[in-house]
Design a protein around this motif. Structure first.
Motif, PDB file in Angstrom:
ATOM      1  N   GLN A   1       0.756  -1.230   0.354  1.00 36.91           N
ATOM      2  CA  GLN A   1      -0.023  -0.161  -0.072  1.00 36.91           C
ATOM      3  C   GLN A   1       0.974   1.328  -0.034  1.00 36.91           C
ATOM      4  N   SER A   2       1.928   1.274   0.774  1.00 35.54           N
ATOM      5  CA  SER A   2       2.786   2.402   0.649  1.00 35.54           C
ATOM      6  C   SER A   2       3.704   2.742  -0.420  1.00 35.54           C
ATOM      7  N   GLN A   3       3.824   1.619  -1.434  1.00 34.76           N
ATOM      8  CA  GLN A   3       4.470   1.871  -2.646  1.00 34.76           C
ATOM      9  C   GLN A   3       3.950   1.791  -3.746  1.00 34.76           C
ATOM     10  N   CYS A   4       2.889   1.219  -3.765  1.00 34.16           N
ATOM     11  CA  CYS A   4       2.011   1.090  -5.251  1.00 34.16           C
ATOM     12  C   CYS A   4       0.510   1.716  -5.161  1.00 34.16           C
ATOM     13  N   ASP A   5       0.109   2.113  -6.396  1.00 33.85           N
ATOM     14  CA  ASP A   5      -1.191   2.451  -6.569  1.00 33.85           C
ATOM     15  C   ASP A   5      -2.085   1.134  -6.677  1.00 33.85           C
TER      16      ASP A   5
END
Length: 344
Positions: A158-162
């Motif tokens: 969640q913190s890295q990708c759409d």
């Protein structure tokens, strides 16, 4: 014109085109790609030579030279599953319209194969990838190398990708509430995973509907199974042997629904007279059987299309800022596989 090396046919190269047109390779390249100046007469001569030789540009070599490409990687969990085929179709439609080619990797639900697929995409210099993640590692590996990633169906990084997801909790709540409204209180829940956001959400929706109806959650009514419809049939058989009082079954995805349907048929239990059935994932076979199966319908093709749109927006710079998660709403399709409880 055939080109051969030691009697073996080979593809025409830009050098072959240049010699046939009487120009340098760099001029031939400019004429064919439109990147740089080439006189109109030269361009026509080079294009005619390319057509005559059957020349096809080597996009992989070009991407290695430029360190980018018009390829987008798509990593899915099971190409044999209609859900993932529809997802890929939605992705491909949007990418194709934007001039991108899709490179499809099937990891078959195996985390090691997913990571191997991510490494292959990195070697191909893809600028972006769409992934149905099994673990956070694939997305992390790709984003660490500057690849734009959109997770679809499930969310692991969640913190890295759409991400583009369907509201699994709401869909499961609607399906379970439908059964509860019909008077069912002993509802078996058949599911193959509780590690991903899909499984977690569907169990949460099942529990939420029970709470709203003031029905106690019974862990013994949850059949946790492996990855496949055969495992679902076996797990349901064990559950029904222990709990013959079950009046309804909720299958958490289309593979589970297939196994559940097979087991109910094997036991000669009539749907919905003996047991009502609902499923998550609405596939064509569910309207081909009798009775047709009530199901939570996901906008699968739209989900794939939206994931591709989101990725292209990132690649073009139209979308900036922190990772974005978009939720799509499922719908519940009531059919003939459910009915009111006659006697409790």
């Amino acid at each position: 014109m055939n080109h051969q090396v030691d009697g073996v046919p080979r593809r025409a190269t830009i050098g072959d085109v240049a010699r046939a047109a009487g120009v340098s390779p760099s001029t031939a390249s400019r004429a064919l790609t439109g990147q740089g100046y080439a006189a109109a007469s030269v361009k026509l001569r080079v294009e005619a030579a390319a057509a005559r030789l059957g020349y096809v540009p080597d996009d992989i070599a070009r991407s290695l030279k430029r360190r980018t490409s018009r390829l987008v990687g798509v990593v899915i969990s099971d190409l044999r599953n209609q859900f993932y085929a529809d997802l890929a179709a939605g992705i491909e439609q949007v990418l194709g319209e934007a001039g991108y080619q899709m490179v499809l990797v099937n990891d078959d639900g195996d985390a090691d194969r997913e990571l191997a697929g991510a490494r292959t995409l990195l070697a191909m210099r893809v600028p972006g990838a769409i992934v149905t993640p099994l673990t956070p590692e694939a997305g992390a590996q790709l984003t660490a190398q500057g690849v734009r990633v959109v997770e679809v169906d499930r969310q692991m990084a969640q913190s890295q990708c759409d991400a583009v997801l369907v509201d699994s909790e709401e869909g499961a709540r609607a399906a379970t509430s439908h059964l509860l409204d019909l008077g069912h209180r002993r509802i078996a829940f058949v599911i193959d995973e509780l590690e991903w956001t899909t499984g977690v959400g569907r169990l949460a929706g099942y529990k939420a509907a029970l709470r709203a109806a003031k029905v106690r959650f019974d862990q013994r009514l949850v059949a946790r199974v492996g990855f496949g419809s055969g495992d679902a049939a076996s797990a349901l058989s064990t559950l029904l042997d222990a709990r013959p009082d079950v009046t309804a079954v909720f299958a958490a995805n289309n593979l589970m629904a297939s196994g559940v349907w097979q087991e109910l048929q094997r036991r000669r239990l009539r749907v919905p007279r003996d047991v009502s059935l609902v499923a998550f994932d609405d596939l064509p076979w569910m309207t081909m059987v009798q009775p047709a199966v009530s199901a939570v319908s996901q906008p699968v093709v739209s989900m794939g299309a939206r994931a591709a749109e989101l990725l292209l927006a990132r690649l073009s710079g139209e979308l900036t800022g922190p990772p974005k998660t978009e939720w799509l709403a499922p719908t519940f399709e009531r059919r003939g596989s459910t009915r009111k409880v006659v006697a409790d």
